[in-house]
Structures are given as C-alpha cells and as structure tokens.
Design an enzyme around this catalytic site. Structure first.
Site, PDB file in Angstrom:
ATOM      1  N   ASP A 253      -9.016  11.014 -12.784  1.00 37.71           N
ATOM      2  CA  ASP A 253      -7.641  11.166 -12.346  1.00 37.71           C
ATOM      3  C   ASP A 253      -7.614  12.109 -11.077  1.00 37.71           C
ATOM      4  O   ASP A 253      -6.602  12.058 -10.226  1.00 37.71           O
ATOM      5  CB  ASP A 253      -6.851  11.539 -13.198  1.00 37.71           C
ATOM      6  CG  ASP A 253      -6.382  10.549 -14.285  1.00 37.71           C
ATOM      7  OD1 ASP A 253      -6.853   9.537 -14.179  1.00 37.71           O
ATOM      8  OD2 ASP A 253      -5.971  10.987 -15.524  1.00 37.71           O
TER       9      ASP A 253
ATOM     10  N   ARG B  41      -9.191  -2.440 -18.419  1.00 41.76           N
ATOM     11  CA  ARG B  41      -8.797  -1.628 -19.417  1.00 41.76           C
ATOM     12  C   ARG B  41      -8.408  -2.546 -20.565  1.00 41.76           C
ATOM     13  O   ARG B  41      -7.181  -2.673 -21.037  1.00 41.76           O
ATOM     14  CB  ARG B  41      -7.451  -1.144 -18.850  1.00 41.76           C
ATOM     15  CG  ARG B  41      -7.816  -0.317 -17.502  1.00 41.76           C
ATOM     16  CD  ARG B  41      -6.555   0.544 -17.321  1.00 41.76           C
ATOM     17  NE  ARG B  41      -6.329   1.750 -17.623  1.00 41.76           N
ATOM     18  CZ  ARG B  41      -5.134   2.631 -17.370  1.00 41.76           C
ATOM     19  NH1 ARG B  41      -4.186   2.239 -16.681  1.00 41.76           N
ATOM     20  NH2 ARG B  41      -4.980   3.768 -18.334  1.00 41.76           N
TER      21      ARG B  41
ATOM     22  N   CYS C  27      -1.383   1.077 -14.700  1.00 46.12           N
ATOM     23  CA  CYS C  27      -1.896   1.113 -13.435  1.00 46.12           C
ATOM     24  C   CYS C  27      -3.059   0.115 -13.373  1.00 46.12           C
ATOM     25  O   CYS C  27      -3.694  -0.416 -14.186  1.00 46.12           O
ATOM     26  CB  CYS C  27      -2.518   2.294 -13.003  1.00 46.12           C
ATOM     27  SG  CYS C  27      -1.374   3.563 -12.769  1.00 46.12           S
TER      28      CYS C  27
ATOM     29  N   LYS D 235       1.851  14.885 -17.951  1.00 43.47           N
ATOM     30  CA  LYS D 235       2.257  13.665 -18.361  1.00 43.47           C
ATOM     31  C   LYS D 235       1.478  13.017 -19.424  1.00 43.47           C
ATOM     32  O   LYS D 235       1.926  12.382 -20.404  1.00 43.47           O
ATOM     33  CB  LYS D 235       2.241  12.719 -17.029  1.00 43.47           C
ATOM     34  CG  LYS D 235       2.190  11.379 -17.437  1.00 43.47           C
ATOM     35  CD  LYS D 235       2.355  10.402 -16.415  1.00 43.47           C
ATOM     36  CE  LYS D 235       0.831  10.137 -15.779  1.00 43.47           C
ATOM     37  NZ  LYS D 235      -0.109   8.984 -16.598  1.00 43.47           N
ATOM     38  N   ASN D 236       0.266  13.382 -19.357  1.00 43.97           N
ATOM     39  CA  ASN D 236      -0.705  12.595 -20.332  1.00 43.97           C
ATOM     40  C   ASN D 236      -0.691  13.300 -21.659  1.00 43.97           C
ATOM     41  O   ASN D 236      -1.593  12.856 -22.695  1.00 43.97           O
ATOM     42  CB  ASN D 236      -2.180  12.367 -19.660  1.00 43.97           C
ATOM     43  CG  ASN D 236      -2.099  11.484 -18.524  1.00 43.97           C
ATOM     44  OD1 ASN D 236      -1.124  10.541 -18.583  1.00 43.97           O
ATOM     45  ND2 ASN D 236      -3.057  11.312 -17.844  1.00 43.97           N
TER      46      ASN D 236
ATOM     47  N   ARG E  37       6.203   8.026 -11.357  1.00 47.63           N
ATOM     48  CA  ARG E  37       5.593   7.986 -12.493  1.00 47.63           C
ATOM     49  C   ARG E  37       4.844   9.343 -12.927  1.00 47.63           C
ATOM     50  O   ARG E  37       4.838   9.608 -14.468  1.00 47.63           O
ATOM     51  CB  ARG E  37       4.673   6.652 -12.875  1.00 47.63           C
ATOM     52  CG  ARG E  37       4.986   5.501 -12.537  1.00 47.63           C
ATOM     53  CD  ARG E  37       4.135   4.539 -12.763  1.00 47.63           C
ATOM     54  NE  ARG E  37       3.485   4.429 -14.081  1.00 47.63           N
ATOM     55  CZ  ARG E  37       2.693   3.700 -14.724  1.00 47.63           C
ATOM     56  NH1 ARG E  37       2.015   2.654 -13.900  1.00 47.63           N
ATOM     57  NH2 ARG E  37       2.056   3.885 -15.990  1.00 47.63           N
TER      58      ARG E  37
HETATM   59  C1  EPZ Z   1      -5.977   8.053 -19.978  1.00 44.41           C
HETATM   60  O1  EPZ Z   1      -6.094   6.480 -19.925  1.00 44.41           O
HETATM   61  C2  EPZ Z   1      -5.182   8.291 -19.101  1.00 44.41           C
HETATM   62  N1  EPZ Z   1      -3.983   7.961 -19.400  1.00 44.41           N
HETATM   63  C3  EPZ Z   1      -5.533   8.019 -17.756  1.00 44.41           C
HETATM   64  O2  EPZ Z   1      -4.789   8.531 -16.629  1.00 44.41           O
HETATM   65  C4  EPZ Z   1      -7.007   8.420 -17.262  1.00 44.41           C
HETATM   66  O3  EPZ Z   1      -7.443   8.142 -16.045  1.00 44.41           O
HETATM   67  C5  EPZ Z   1      -7.953   7.980 -18.326  1.00 44.41           C
HETATM   68  O4  EPZ Z   1      -7.489   8.408 -19.847  1.00 44.41           O
HETATM   69  C6  EPZ Z   1      -9.381   8.630 -18.204  1.00 44.41           C
HETATM   70  O5  EPZ Z   1      -9.152  10.070 -18.350  1.00 44.41           O
HETATM   71  C7  EPZ Z   1      -3.232   8.636 -20.211  1.00 44.41           C
HETATM   72  O6  EPZ Z   1      -3.404   9.593 -20.848  1.00 44.41           O
HETATM   73  C8  EPZ Z   1      -1.863   8.000 -20.369  1.00 44.41           C
HETATM   74  P1  EPZ Z   1      -9.718   5.344 -21.726  1.00 44.41           P
HETATM   75  P2  EPZ Z   1      -6.855   5.568 -21.136  1.00 44.41           P
HETATM   76  O7  EPZ Z   1      -9.173   4.674 -22.825  1.00 44.41           O
HETATM   77  O8  EPZ Z   1      -6.771   6.210 -22.433  1.00 44.41           O
HETATM   78  C9  EPZ Z   1     -12.443   1.744 -21.291  1.00 44.41           C
HETATM   79  C10 EPZ Z   1      -3.363   8.503 -14.861  1.00 44.41           C
HETATM   80  O9  EPZ Z   1      -3.535   8.135 -13.711  1.00 44.41           O
HETATM   81  N2  EPZ Z   1     -12.008   1.186 -22.511  1.00 44.41           N
HETATM   82  O10 EPZ Z   1     -10.141   6.987 -21.629  1.00 44.41           O
HETATM   83  O11 EPZ Z   1      -6.288   4.198 -20.849  1.00 44.41           O
HETATM   84  C11 EPZ Z   1     -11.607   1.808 -20.066  1.00 44.41           C
HETATM   85  O12 EPZ Z   1     -11.535   0.364 -19.790  1.00 44.41           O
HETATM   86  C12 EPZ Z   1      -3.983   7.776 -15.968  1.00 44.41           C
HETATM   87  O13 EPZ Z   1      -2.758   9.502 -15.278  1.00 44.41           O
HETATM   88  C13 EPZ Z   1     -12.344   0.339 -23.415  1.00 44.41           C
HETATM   89  O14 EPZ Z   1     -13.688  -0.535 -22.654  1.00 44.41           O
HETATM   90  O15 EPZ Z   1      -8.356   5.749 -20.569  1.00 44.41           O
HETATM   91  C14 EPZ Z   1     -12.161   2.837 -19.365  1.00 44.41           C
HETATM   92  O16 EPZ Z   1     -13.212   1.907 -18.551  1.00 44.41           O
HETATM   93  C15 EPZ Z   1      -4.678   6.315 -15.549  1.00 44.41           C
HETATM   94  N3  EPZ Z   1     -11.961  -0.127 -24.386  1.00 44.41           N
HETATM   95  C16 EPZ Z   1     -12.607   3.905 -20.344  1.00 44.41           C
HETATM   96  O17 EPZ Z   1     -12.851   3.182 -21.433  1.00 44.41           O
HETATM   97  C17 EPZ Z   1     -10.833   0.143 -24.974  1.00 44.41           C
HETATM   98  O18 EPZ Z   1     -10.220  -0.148 -25.940  1.00 44.41           O
HETATM   99  C18 EPZ Z   1     -11.735   5.129 -20.475  1.00 44.41           C
HETATM  100  O19 EPZ Z   1     -10.698   4.576 -20.666  1.00 44.41           O
HETATM  101  C19 EPZ Z   1     -10.221   1.277 -24.346  1.00 44.41           C
HETATM  102  C20 EPZ Z   1     -10.769   1.971 -23.042  1.00 44.41           C
END
Ligand code: EPZ
Length: 430
Positions: free
Chosen positions: A317, A131, A126, A22-23, A409
C-alpha cells in the site's frame, strides 16, 4: 466529479495529525456483528469506505451512532462510533453494496459464526489484480461450513450446532482471509489454529478487540493464531490504531518535497521497514514522544531498491507513493511488487509528469529525474491516486488530479492536512 488542483514546489513544514487506520476500522466495524451488545470504536476515520460499510452493516440490522466531540477535540481527526447488532435481520450482503468495496465480503465470517448462514455477493474493490476469495472459502470449509456459489453469491452454511474449530494452514498470507477466519473461529466449538496468518498491525488491532469482547485468542502478532471458541461475545470499547499507510504517505511526501513534518500520533513500530528505506533515501527520521518526525534538507534523494512483502515487510500500500519518490532520485532504483499482479497502474500517469519508469512483469525500474513537471492525471485506485498528489507536490507548476473519488475512500481531510503544512492544494468541485 471532484478534482484536486495543486501547484508544486513548496516544502512541507508543520504537523499532520494521523487518522485512524481505514484497514483496521473496517474489520473492527465488522466485528460488531459477532455480539448483540454495543461495540464502541474510537478514532474511526471519516472516509467513503467507512460510510459504505455502514450501509452494509445497517442492512444486516446494525444500529450505528456517531458521538459528538468533547470540548477541546474540535480539531481532532476521527470520530467515536457505536455499532450495535442487537438482532441480525438479514444474512444477505447484496451485490449493489458489496461490489463497491472488497472488505465488505469479510462479513461472511461473523454472519456465519453467529447466524450459521450467510449469503454474500462476490466482492469488488480497487482494480489492482484478480483478488480471488479461495482462501476465505478454504478456511470456512475447514471450520465445517458448506459453500455453494449461486448466481454471483457465496452461500455459506454452518453444520448443525455451528462452526467447529479446525487446524487451518493458509497456503498464502492473506489479510482479509485472516480477519475473516479469526472472527468466525471466536464463536466456533473447540480450538482453531490458524497457521501462516497475516500479522499486519490491523490484524492485531482486531484480535485485541475480539479479546476485549471476550474471545480467547493467543499468538496475537505472530504467524500462528490460536482461538478457543466461546459461546458468546460481549460489547467493548476499542481504539482504532493510527493509519500506518497514511503515515508512510506523508513521510514520503515530505521526503520528496523537502521540509520538516511531525506526523502526530504515528507509531513507528507499525512501519519499521518503510522508515528504514526512507532513511536510506536520505530523509532523517526521528521517533518523538508524540509521533514521527521526517526531515529532508536539500540533499539529493538516494535511489533505493524495494520489494513489497506482507508485514513486517515493505507494504504494497506504499509502493505507488515510494515510486513517486524514486522518480526524483539521483540514480536508478528497482521496485518489485510481490503481493498484487497488477498494481502498476500509476506508472502511465507518473510518466505524464516526465517520470522515466520501465515495467517488466513485477519489476519496475525507475530512472530518477532532477525535476518533474506538473500534469493532468487520473488514477484508478486509492494508493495510486495519492502517489500522483505526491508527485504533484514536488513537480514544477500546476497539476490536476482527476477522479479523486478513490482518494476519499482512504484519506481523511487530505487537502486540509497538506495545505496546513504549506502545500498549495485545493479541491475543485466537479
Ligand atoms: C488488504 O487487502 C488491504 N485491504 C489492502 O489495502 C492491502 O493492499 C492488502 O491487504 C495487502 O496488504 C484492507 O485491509 C481493507 P490480501 P486484502 O488478501 O485482504 C491473494 C488499500 O489500498 N489472495 O492480503 O484484500 C490476493 O489476490 C487496500 O487500502 C488470494 O489469492 O489483501 C493478493 O495477491 C488495497 N486468495 C494476496 O493474496 C484469497 O482468497 C494478498 O491479498 C485472498 C487473497
């Protein structure tokens, strides 16, 4: 709303075909916005999130076709799809579409790169933490964009002549911000260096797709990506990688119930950390030509401590699923969630099975029990929901998982795949 009913206690035995990730599929679909030629993706999983992104892309003017299966492929998971963004007819991604899924925010990168403007609603997704999107905005500004927040929308404009290459050092690793800036940089003028980039296999899948489309990217798979902008990208045909989180989920389910399952098509190098941890719990893991085999034969589940981390660390995840496994270990284990500040919503639900879990901030302490008992449960995010299915597979008696919308999803044919391996599981229409 649909529910899943299962009766626990059966070992899992057989083969599970692993779906496309998916991701990876979601950002690959978004990459189609970068070119006026067709992008063909093989092995796209049939999921609610994919459908949702189709709606968003169609709103921008992308023509989407799903191709039939060839003879002999009738049982295959996934589908072959073409995404053709000949003309971008609308650069706004509206609230009612974006609010349902966070990854849809990522269209901001390609839209800005190709059309020099984008108006994208702040995202949903989610409920696992705040986020924010500050890292995206930081990166886009470095590429020369001006950003305004207007009525819940991010309004981004490229400078005259388009985005400009830049040296971007992310203060924190973010999967979504890396995808977005990487895509935007492919059409920027000059060279972009992205330091502290995410190096998840899904990023590599997207980077390799962009290269197949004519982008100039080096450092793929490392923390530093170098992108030399090109004037235009063209069409390509690309495979979506197998889903490492689905793989890890079924591996943990097998470790919990006992049994012997071949995860067909899975790639061990995408989940080394999780497989090593599973091995420490007493499961036997072997890499075979066509996938990964997981076995556990009667021995107790050993307690193991885990911290979640960006790739190549243990994935957040899989945290909920691993916690489900640890609820039946022979001792005390500790899990530290370091990526999201609020990703323990499954704890209260796992407690309904009789699990003993204590949470203190980011740290969860799990005291294993020899047996869980079936329960009525409900989850509020995708991976939490599947952790309840895993617990139910191992628990004594009947479990009903309510509100399984989240499961749809991210898991393709979940009940079908598990029941073919001996699980007693069915979907009850809502
Ligand atoms: C991706 O989400 C995945 N989603 C998530 O999978 C996964 O949990 C996550 O990466 C971490 O591996 C998809 O690929 C579609 P991040 P993403 O930006 O990109 C913080 C699932 O269950 N952050 O790497 O949204 C954020 O709050 C999902 O399939 C900021 O602070 O995750 C978090 O603490 C859920 N500012 C950390 O970084 C920003 O602008 C990592 O989030 C962006 C993120």
């Amino acid at each position: 709303m649909d529910r899943i009913r299962l009766v626990g206690g059966n070992e899992l035995r057989g083969e599970i075909p692993i779906s496309g990730a998916k991701n990876a599929a979601l950002p690959l679909m978004i990459a189609s916005l970068l070119t006026d030629e067709p992008l063909v993706l093989q092995n796209v999983p049939r999921l609610a999130d994919v459908k949702q992104l189709e709606r968003i892309l169609e709103n921008h003017g992308v023509d989407i076709a799903v191709h039939g299966r060839r003879r002999g492929e009738e049982d295959a998971v996934g589908q072959r799809m073409t995404f053709h963004a000949a003309d971008i007819v609308d650069t706004t991604a509206p609230y009612d579409l974006v609010s349902k899924m966070r990854a849809s925010f990522w269209v901001i990168g390609p839209l800005l790169a190709r059309c020099h403007e984008a108006r994208v609603s702040l995202p949903g997704g989610c409920a696992i933490g705040t986020r924010p999107v500050d890292l995206f905005l930081f990166g886009l500004k470095q590429l020369g964009a001006t950003i305004d927040i207007d009525d819940g929308y991010v309004v981004a404009r490229a400078p005259k002549g388009g985005l400009r290459g830049a040296h971007i050092v992310f203060p924190k690793v973010s999967v979504g911000a890396t995808h977005t800036i990487l895509m935007a940089a492919t059409l920027a003028k000059g060279t972009t260096i992205i330091e502290n980039a995410a190096q998840e296999p899904e990023i590599t899948n997207v980077a390799e797709c962009l290269v197949a489309m004519g982008a100039d990217i080096t450092g793929i798979g490392t923390r530093t990506l170098k992108v030399v902008g090109v004037d235009r990208l063209h069409g390509a045909s690309v495979d979506v990688i197998p889903d490492r989180i689905e793989t890890g989920t079924f591996a943990m389910a097998t470790a919990m119930t006992g049994g012997d399952v071949l995860l067909r098509g899975a790639r061990a190098e995408h989940l080394d950390a999780a497989l090593a941890i599973l091995g420490q719990t007493g499961a036997q893991i072997s890499v075979e030509g066509n996938g990964i085999r997981v076995r556990r034969n009667g021995n107790g589940i050993q307690p193991v401590d885990v911290d979640t981390d960006p790739f190549p660390g243990f994935p957040t995840d899989l945290q909920a699923q691993f916690m489900a496994l640890m609820t039946m270990s022979t001792g005390v284990s500790k899990i530290r969630e370091t990526i999201f500040e609020n990703r323990y919503m499954h704890v209260a639900e796992l407690a309904r099975f009789g699990a003993d879990i204590h949470v203190d901030g980011q740290l969860a302490t799990i005291t294993g029990k020899s047996q869980l008992k079936g329960a009525q449960v409900m989850a509020t995010d995708l991976r939490a929901s599947v952790s309840l299915v895993i617990a139910g597979l191992a628990a004594r008696g009947e479990t009903v998982v309510n509100r399984i919308y989240h499961l749809d999803r991210g898991f393709e044919r979940l009940e079908d795949k598990l029941s073919r391996c001996g699980a007693e599981i069915e979907r009850l229409a809502g």
